[in-house]
Design a protein around this motif. Structure first.
Motif, PDB file in Angstrom:
ATOM      1  N   ILE A 115       0.911  -1.236   0.084  1.00  0.00           N
ATOM      2  CA  ILE A 115       0.085  -0.044   0.003  1.00  0.00           C
ATOM      3  C   ILE A 115       0.723   1.342  -0.008  1.00  0.00           C
ATOM      4  CG2 ILE A 115      -1.887   1.313   1.207  1.00  0.00           C
ATOM      5  CD1 ILE A 115      -3.121  -1.350   2.000  1.00  0.00           C
ATOM      6  N   THR A 116       0.612   2.127  -0.949  1.00  0.00           N
ATOM      7  CA  THR A 116       1.587   3.245  -1.102  1.00  0.00           C
ATOM      8  C   THR A 116       0.522   4.513  -1.582  1.00  0.00           C
ATOM      9  OG1 THR A 116       3.442   4.283  -2.014  1.00  0.00           O
ATOM     10  CG2 THR A 116       1.950   3.108  -3.550  1.00  0.00           C
ATOM     11  N   LYS A 130      -3.199   5.729   4.812  1.00  0.00           N
ATOM     12  CA  LYS A 130      -2.548   4.276   4.581  1.00  0.00           C
ATOM     13  C   LYS A 130      -2.507   3.565   5.958  1.00  0.00           C
ATOM     14  CE  LYS A 130       1.430   5.838   3.187  1.00  0.00           C
ATOM     15  NZ  LYS A 130       1.142   7.355   3.027  1.00  0.00           N
ATOM     16  N   SER A 131      -2.019   4.164   6.959  1.00  0.00           N
ATOM     17  CA  SER A 131      -1.871   3.470   8.167  1.00  0.00           C
ATOM     18  C   SER A 131      -3.468   3.090   8.780  1.00  0.00           C
ATOM     19  CB  SER A 131      -1.023   4.098   9.156  1.00  0.00           C
ATOM     20  OG  SER A 131       0.109   4.470   8.838  1.00  0.00           O
ATOM     21  N   ASP A 184       3.579   5.024  12.250  1.00  0.00           N
ATOM     22  CA  ASP A 184       2.375   4.372  11.739  1.00  0.00           C
ATOM     23  C   ASP A 184       1.653   3.615  12.793  1.00  0.00           C
ATOM     24  OD1 ASP A 184       2.917   5.141   9.053  1.00  0.00           O
ATOM     25  OD2 ASP A 184       4.506   3.957   8.784  1.00  0.00           O
ATOM     26  N   GLU A 211       3.370  -1.073   4.161  1.00  0.00           N
ATOM     27  CA  GLU A 211       2.758   0.380   3.767  1.00  0.00           C
ATOM     28  C   GLU A 211       4.007   1.109   3.723  1.00  0.00           C
ATOM     29  OE1 GLU A 211       0.783   2.206   7.221  1.00  0.00           O
ATOM     30  OE2 GLU A 211       1.551   4.093   6.176  1.00  0.00           O
ATOM     31  N   LEU A 266      -3.068   4.527  -2.941  1.00  0.00           N
ATOM     32  CA  LEU A 266      -4.270   5.431  -1.996  1.00  0.00           C
ATOM     33  C   LEU A 266      -4.260   6.613  -2.477  1.00  0.00           C
ATOM     34  CD1 LEU A 266      -5.566   3.594  -0.101  1.00  0.00           C
ATOM     35  CD2 LEU A 266      -4.573   4.754   1.755  1.00  0.00           C
ATOM     36  N   ASN A 270      -9.120   7.187  -0.729  1.00  0.00           N
ATOM     37  CA  ASN A 270      -9.546   7.104   0.667  1.00  0.00           C
ATOM     38  C   ASN A 270     -10.120   8.417   0.883  1.00  0.00           C
ATOM     39  OD1 ASN A 270      -9.707   5.747   3.176  1.00  0.00           O
ATOM     40  ND2 ASN A 270      -8.006   7.131   3.642  1.00  0.00           N
TER      41      ASN A 270
END
Ligand code: B12
Ligand SMILES: Nc1nc2c(ncn2[C@@H]2O[C@H](COP(=O)(O)OP(=O)(O)O)[C@@H](O)[C@H]2O)c(=O)[nH]1
Ligand SMILES: [Mg+2]
Lengths: 138, 352
Positions: free
Chosen positions: B53-54, B61-62, B98, B147, B168, B194
């Motif tokens: 996930i970037t 993301k977190s 994170d 992540e 994201l 998101n």
């Protein structure tokens, strides 16, 4: 073939446990540790002792610094230490406590395995020096 | 208490969290024995689905990873997470932030979360990440999530340790979408807009969809993700003579999520599963892993060869002394390179 490419860095968990909402000290310490070249994981506020243990084990930190200003150190610190023991993580982790801890409680915490207690006004240099000197050899 | 390599390996395979954690530390520090650990783990890897996930800092993301991990746990699956944060270029220190978002999985050791700093020498980071992923895989995690902050080529390399790459994108990032075209588009298997609870989400979804469709024409099915000169032929296992059959290409879906509430997370998981199935059904998973492994071998050899060359440079008095000789007009960099490498090349020379 095993080249020496080793890059070590001291890893610290700065932890806030319980209902204590005083987080200035924890932030100050986290930043000072970062500036000293340490890798810092900040737990965030209102963590249960279990969560601190989970984080310490998974992150394999060299140092756990528990910041408590609420006065609940005598109940919370032992719980964290017990949890660490359960995962065999007690012996080679440096445990520090910071915040407001009356002098008469310090000896007891040290008996439990806390290496040092840092009260209000401790200098950053001193604290960082202490970590550098006492971080476990692994 | 110092655990031996063998103890660490045994510990990991027996499901001891402490051993897993310590092994990742060794991998990160490239401490003595880390190579033996990774070698020893290798045969136990390959079962986990690896998801990368970037996206830009603050994209969520977190927060999303936390909800995704929880949703996997609800489905009875175990999860490993490696979250990478940048470090200060001046001190090397870092506040790894994170973990603070991991609120849904407190006390659940079956979610193993590990923060990693992008330490100074970025070269080794993608290797360390890939090796940490292998440790989690060998430990038995069903899903492994990486992540990472979406900036720069290094990040792209890191996230490619994943089978499925999610990018994201927060809403209202019109400029962002423009920027995405440079590099990120090729690596995305799934887009997630998101913060879909915020204004502008619809427009961002639309922009991304347009971008994906515009690109339809020239996404190559096989290598897809920047080819690295590895052959791009598609493996069609057990298809025999019908190998003319064309592979249904994967069309990058654009989803909406609200990580803070968990809205859209179930659909998100279903989409990840659909991609994993597509990789399996088309044999793309093999092609992808072969390409990734080839790149790993190359990186490792480059690093080792580099280390050997460093040794040779020291034999010649160190790089500063060599540079000094060039500045003094005694010689030039090319001659020096030949001098340093000729003995090595001589050793390698084969009779043809
Ligand atoms: C600012 C403050 C607040 C602020 C907090 C803002 C915030 N986000 O942090 C506010 C107004 C919100 C607040 C609220 C309360 N507070 Co107040 N607060 C203080 C005060 C005046 C200063 C704390 C501070 O920020 N200091 C500055 C920082 C930088 O210092 P520090 O935290 O001590 O950290 C240093 C060291 O202790 C050490 N350190 C700290 N953590 C760590 C961790 C590690 C790893 C290491 C190595 C070192 C270390 O290093 C730091 C730098 O030197 C103290 C009194 C005092 N002088 O300490 C009372 C104090 C802590 N508060 C107190 C109380 C009672 C409360 C309230 C319960 C009041 C109420 N009845 O509502 C509430 C509780 C809030 C809650 N949810 O927990 C009491 C606690 C009594 C006790 N322990 O028995 C104190 C001691 C005041 C007093 N003398 O009675 N408070
Ligand atoms: N409104 C809204 N805020 C979100 C959403 N997801 C994350 N956030 C917030 O965005 C901020 C950054 O989130 P974080 O997960 O740390 O982002 P990261 O840097 O990409 O890991 C936090 O304050 C989150 O609470 C969302 O879906 N909607
Ligand atoms: Mg993050």
């Amino acid at each position: 073939m095993s080249q020496s490419q080793e890059e070590r860095s001291i890893r610290c968990l700065v932890a806030k446990v319980g209902l204590d909402g005083h987080d200035r000290g924890a932030h100050v310490i986290a930043r000072a540790f970062r500036d000293a070249g340490f890798e810092v994981i900040y737990s965030g506020l209102h963590k249960a002792p279990d969560e601190i243990v989970q984080a310490a084990v998974q992150e394999d930190v060299d140092v756990i610094g528990i910041s408590i200003l609420s006065g609940a150190h005598n109940t919370l610190v032992p719980k964290v230490i017990e949890g660490l023991k359960e995962y065999d993580a007690f012996e080679d982790t440096l445990i520090l406590v910071g915040g407001v801890v009356p002098d008469e409680d310090k000896a007891h915490l040290k008996e439990l395995g806390v290496a040092e207690v840092f009260g209000p006004g401790t200098s950053m240099e001193q604290t960082i020096e202490f970590v550098r000197e006492n971080a476990p050899e692994r | 208490m110092t655990l031996s390599t063998q103890e660490l390996l045994d510990g990991i395979l027996e499901g001891e969290h402490r051993a897993l954690a310590r092994a990742i530390t060794k991998i990160e520090n490239r401490q003595d024995g880390y190579r033996d650990i990774v070698s020893g783990l290798y045969e136990h890897t390959g079962d986990a689905d690896v998801i990368g996930i970037t996206g830009s800092p603050g994209a969520g993301k977190s927060t999303l990873v936390d909800k995704v991990a929880k949703a996997y746990r609800d489905r009875g699956l175990t999860v490993g997470i490696v979250a990478i944060d940048p470090s200060s270029p001046y001190t090397g220190g870092a506040v790894l932030g994170d973990r603070i978002r991991m609120a849904s999985n407190v006390g659940d050791m079956d979610v193993f979360f590990r923060s990693m700093s992008a330490r100074g020498s970025l070269g080794g980071l993608s290797t360390a990440t890939a090796d940490a992923v292998k440790a989690l895989d060998a430990f038995g995690k069903d899903k492994v999530i990486i992540e990472t902050v979406g900036a720069g080529q290094n990040e792209i390399d890191i996230v490619q340790a994943a089978d499925t790459v999610v990018v994201l994108v927060p809403p209202g990032s019109g400029d962002n979408v423009q920027m995405l075209k440079a590099g990120i588009l090729e690596i995305a298997d799934v887009f997630a807009v998101n913060k879909a609870d915020m204004d502008g989400a619809d427009r961002t979804v639309q922009e991304l969809e347009e971008m994906v469709h515009m690109d339809d024409g020239h996404v190559s099915v096989a290598a897809g993700h920047h080819g690295m000169g590895v052959d791009t032929e598609v493996d069609m296992p057990e298809k025999g003579n019908e190998s003319e059959e064309t592979i249904e290409p994967w069309e990058t879906p654009v989803l909406e999520t609200v990580a803070t509430t968990g809205d859209g997370v179930d659909e998100f998981l279903d989409t990840l599963q659909a991609h994993a199935d597509w990789l399996d059904d088309t044999g793309q998973i093999q092609a992808k892993r072969r390409q990734r492994t080839a790149e790993e071998i190359r990186t490792l050899l480059r690093e080792d060869a580099g280390a050997l060359v460093e040794g040779e440079i020291d034999e010649h008095g160190g790089v500063d002394a060599l540079a000094e000789r060039v500045l003094d007009g005694e010689t030039d960099p090319y001659t020096i390179a030949d001098e340093v490498l000729d003995p090595v090349a001589a050793c390698l020379e084969r009779e043809n």
